[in-house]
Every structure is written in C-alpha cells, then in structure tokens.
Write an enzyme that holds these catalytic residues in place. Structure first.
Site, PDB file in Angstrom:
ATOM      1  N   TYR A 192      12.018   0.025  -3.521  1.00 56.71           N
ATOM      2  CA  TYR A 192      13.220   0.876  -3.580  1.00 56.71           C
ATOM      3  C   TYR A 192      13.332   1.548  -4.947  1.00 56.71           C
ATOM      4  CZ  TYR A 192      14.367  -2.135   0.414  1.00 56.71           C
ATOM      5  OH  TYR A 192      14.310  -2.822   1.607  1.00 56.71           O
ATOM      6  N   GLN A 240       0.834  -1.214   0.000  1.00 62.09           N
ATOM      7  CA  GLN A 240       0.000   0.000   0.000  1.00 62.09           C
ATOM      8  C   GLN A 240       0.861   1.255   0.000  1.00 62.09           C
ATOM      9  OE1 GLN A 240      -3.218  -0.225   3.060  1.00 62.09           O
ATOM     10  NE2 GLN A 240      -2.504  -2.327   3.272  1.00 62.09           N
ATOM     11  N   GLY A 266       6.050   1.101   2.545  1.00 66.05           N
ATOM     12  CA  GLY A 266       7.496   0.856   2.468  1.00 66.05           C
ATOM     13  C   GLY A 266       8.189   1.951   1.671  1.00 66.05           C
TER      14      GLY A 266
HETATM   15  C1  COA Z   1       9.905  -4.916   1.686  1.00 65.33           C
HETATM   16  C2  COA Z   1       8.901  -3.984   2.364  1.00 65.33           C
HETATM   17  C3  COA Z   1       9.646  -2.889   3.113  1.00 65.33           C
HETATM   18  C4  COA Z   1       8.004  -3.351   1.300  1.00 65.33           C
HETATM   19  O1  COA Z   1       7.028  -2.557   1.936  1.00 65.33           O
HETATM   20  P1  COA Z   1       5.624  -2.276   1.231  1.00 65.33           P
HETATM   21  O2  COA Z   1       4.890  -1.318   2.093  1.00 65.33           O
HETATM   22  O3  COA Z   1       4.964  -3.551   0.891  1.00 65.33           O
HETATM   23  O4  COA Z   1       6.130  -1.564  -0.111  1.00 65.33           O
HETATM   24  P2  COA Z   1       5.328  -0.702  -1.175  1.00 65.33           P
HETATM   25  O5  COA Z   1       3.854  -0.972  -1.053  1.00 65.33           O
HETATM   26  O6  COA Z   1       5.794   0.692  -1.087  1.00 65.33           O
HETATM   27  O7  COA Z   1       5.882  -1.296  -2.539  1.00 65.33           O
HETATM   28  C5  COA Z   1       5.797  -2.664  -2.828  1.00 65.33           C
HETATM   29  C6  COA Z   1       5.745  -2.833  -4.342  1.00 65.33           C
HETATM   30  O8  COA Z   1       6.099  -4.171  -4.668  1.00 65.33           O
HETATM   31  C7  COA Z   1       5.092  -4.722  -5.503  1.00 65.33           C
HETATM   32  N1  COA Z   1       5.124  -6.154  -5.320  1.00 65.33           N
HETATM   33  C8  COA Z   1       4.573  -6.897  -4.324  1.00 65.33           C
HETATM   34  N2  COA Z   1       4.854  -8.196  -4.515  1.00 65.33           N
HETATM   35  C9  COA Z   1       5.611  -8.255  -5.645  1.00 65.33           C
HETATM   36  C10 COA Z   1       6.192  -9.338  -6.373  1.00 65.33           C
HETATM   37  N3  COA Z   1       6.074 -10.606  -5.948  1.00 65.33           N
HETATM   38  N4  COA Z   1       6.883  -9.041  -7.506  1.00 65.33           N
HETATM   39  C11 COA Z   1       7.020  -7.764  -7.943  1.00 65.33           C
HETATM   40  N5  COA Z   1       6.472  -6.702  -7.284  1.00 65.33           N
HETATM   41  C12 COA Z   1       5.776  -6.963  -6.159  1.00 65.33           C
HETATM   42  C13 COA Z   1       3.822  -4.029  -5.052  1.00 65.33           C
HETATM   43  O9  COA Z   1       2.789  -4.149  -6.010  1.00 65.33           O
HETATM   44  C14 COA Z   1       4.338  -2.599  -4.911  1.00 65.33           C
HETATM   45  O10 COA Z   1       4.546  -1.983  -6.158  1.00 65.33           O
HETATM   46  P3  COA Z   1       3.474  -0.966  -6.822  1.00 65.33           P
HETATM   47  O11 COA Z   1       3.265   0.145  -5.826  1.00 65.33           O
HETATM   48  O12 COA Z   1       4.139  -0.506  -8.074  1.00 65.33           O
HETATM   49  O13 COA Z   1       2.217  -1.748  -7.066  1.00 65.33           O
HETATM   50  C15 COA Z   1       7.997  -4.795   3.351  1.00 65.33           C
HETATM   51  O14 COA Z   1       7.283  -5.752   2.608  1.00 65.33           O
HETATM   52  C16 COA Z   1       8.789  -5.489   4.455  1.00 65.33           C
HETATM   53  O15 COA Z   1       9.205  -4.847   5.398  1.00 65.33           O
HETATM   54  N6  COA Z   1       8.992  -6.813   4.332  1.00 65.33           N
HETATM   55  C17 COA Z   1       9.647  -7.623   5.387  1.00 65.33           C
HETATM   56  C18 COA Z   1      11.085  -7.223   5.692  1.00 65.33           C
HETATM   57  C19 COA Z   1      11.884  -6.951   4.451  1.00 65.33           C
HETATM   58  O16 COA Z   1      11.869  -7.703   3.483  1.00 65.33           O
HETATM   59  N7  COA Z   1      12.636  -5.836   4.501  1.00 65.33           N
HETATM   60  C20 COA Z   1      13.481  -5.424   3.397  1.00 65.33           C
HETATM   61  C21 COA Z   1      14.887  -5.820   3.619  1.00 65.33           C
HETATM   62  S1  COA Z   1      15.979  -5.335   2.296  1.00 65.33           S
END
Ligand code: COA
Length: 186
Positions: free
Chosen positions: A141, A103, A106
């Site tokens: 990112y 959403q 991140g």
């Molecule tokens: C990684 C993390 C920070 C992302 O946070 P988030 O709030 O989900 O991120 P966002 O919503 O801003 O962005 C995620 C994007 O990835 C996309 N996405 C989700 N699953 C995906 C997949 N399997 N393949 C490609 N893109 C994907 C989403 O659609 C979104 O993109 P969009 O906005 O263009 O639709 C969060 O999931 C997290 O903390 N995960 C656990 C810990 C972790 O992995 N930390 C990172 C360490 S490097």
C-alpha cells in the site's frame, strides 16, 4: 473488463467459487483478512448470491494475471462501505495465489483500483484497514501512495494475542498530484 499492465479485472463467476474457498481456507492468506473460520462452498455460494444483489459498482472484481497466452485467476478486490455523499469507500484485496506474492501484483491491483475509484467512480477518499502484523500488505500500500493515518491500538485479536490495526488512505488530490504528468489535457 478493466485492464492494467499485467493484470485485468472481471466480474466474479460461480465457477470461481471453489478457488475462492481454497484461498479462504489457506491459513497464510486468511491471516491478513477478517475471515477466521473454515469456509465451505455452500457459504461461499450464499455470499455470491447476496453479492449479486448489490449495485454493480459495489460488486467485487476477480483479478487475472497474464501468463504467456493465458489469463490466470490470482485473487479478488473490492470497494465496500460506500458513502456516496462523502464520496468515500473502503478497499479490500486478496491475492489468493501465493506463488504470485512479492512480484508487484498486489500493488498493481491497488493502483488499478485507485484509478477506477477516482477516475471512474469519482470517489474523493479511498481508505483501508490493515493488520499491523501484515508487513507485506503495508509495504504494497505504501508503494502506491497510501498514507498512514491512524493506529487503532489492540483492535485485532488472533493467535491468542492482541495487535494494532492501521488505517491508510489516499485522497483525490493526492492521486491527481501523483498522476498529473500522465493526465490528458482538459
Ligand atoms: C497483501 C497482498 C495483497 C500483497 O500482494 P503482493 O502481490 O505480495 O504485493 P507486492 O508484491 O505488490 O508488494 C509486497 C511488498 O512487500 C514486501 N514484503 C514481503 N514480505 C515482507 C515482510 N515480511 N516485511 C516487509 N516487507 C515485505 C515485498 O518485498 C514487496 O515490496 P517490494 O516490492 O518493495 O520488494 C497479498 O500478499 C495478499 O493478498 N495476502 C493475503 C490477504 C491479505 O493479507 N490481504 C490484505 C488485507 S489488508
């Protein structure tokens, strides 16, 4: 307190620790970060005490999201491995509340950290390491301007197999370029 559009950063409190432990014991959350063993409250309390001894600017933030009239704890983020001479630091993030994934929280967190890193801490380079098996993180990112810089071949081991790590970064001049339309005149 550092305010974004839908989120804010505050210092972590002892009362947050049970939440952190629950996130760190969630296999889906843990798959993206370096933790791989069960986490206990005692170890997290130890981490917290050690964390308080670091310089304040090197301490993590708790991320809260606005939900109607309440602020909800959804994750943590931090800079670490500071090098003040080269003015660089690595960045990490964990949105532990999975109902908040996908959403934009991140990427909003990373944007707010980039602003804090460049415009408050006066960093020159902000970089991160992400597992190539974490497409959600990579996408988050890329959305805020992190540039792919290197691939560390078979640097990660999990689930019985090796995979690559990716290094991504943002330089100060790239941040300035990205934000110059909203920058106040000198
Ligand atoms: C990684 C993390 C920070 C992302 O946070 P988030 O709030 O989900 O991120 P966002 O919503 O801003 O962005 C995620 C994007 O990835 C996309 N996405 C989700 N699953 C995906 C997949 N399997 N393949 C490609 N893109 C994907 C989403 O659609 C979104 O993109 P969009 O906005 O263009 O639709 C969060 O999931 C997290 O903390 N995960 C656990 C810990 C972790 O992995 N930390 C990172 C360490 S490097």
């Amino acid at each position: 307190m550092i305010h974004g559009e839908r989120i804010r950063f505050r210092g972590p409190e002892r009362a947050d620790l049970p939440c952190f432990v629950a996130w760190l014991n969630d296999a889906e959350v843990r798959a993206g970060i370096s933790a791989f063993l069960p986490m206990s409250l005692a170890r997290e309390e130890n981490w917290f005490e050690e964390m308080l001894k670091r310089p304040p600017e090197e301490q993590p933030f708790a991320i809260e999201a606005k939900q109607k009239d309440n602020w909800v704890l959804i994750g943590t983020t931090s800079f670490f491995d500071f090098n003040w001479r080269a003015r660089k630091a690595e960045i990490g993030i964990m949105i532990g509340e999975k109902s908040f994934w996908d959403q934009g929280y991140g990427s909003e967190t990373m944007l707010l950290m980039l602003r804090h890193g460049f415009e408050t801490l006066n960093l020159h380079r902000i970089y991160l390491k992400v597992y190539s098996t974490n497409p959600r993180a990579i996408r988050a990112y890329e959305k805020v301007g992190f540039v792919h810089e290197a691939r560390l071949r078979e640097a990660h081991y999990d689930n019985g197999g090796y995979s690559d790590d990716l290094i991504m970064s943002v330089l100060r001049q790239e941040w300035d370029e990205k934000t110059k339309t909203v920058r106040r005149p000198a």
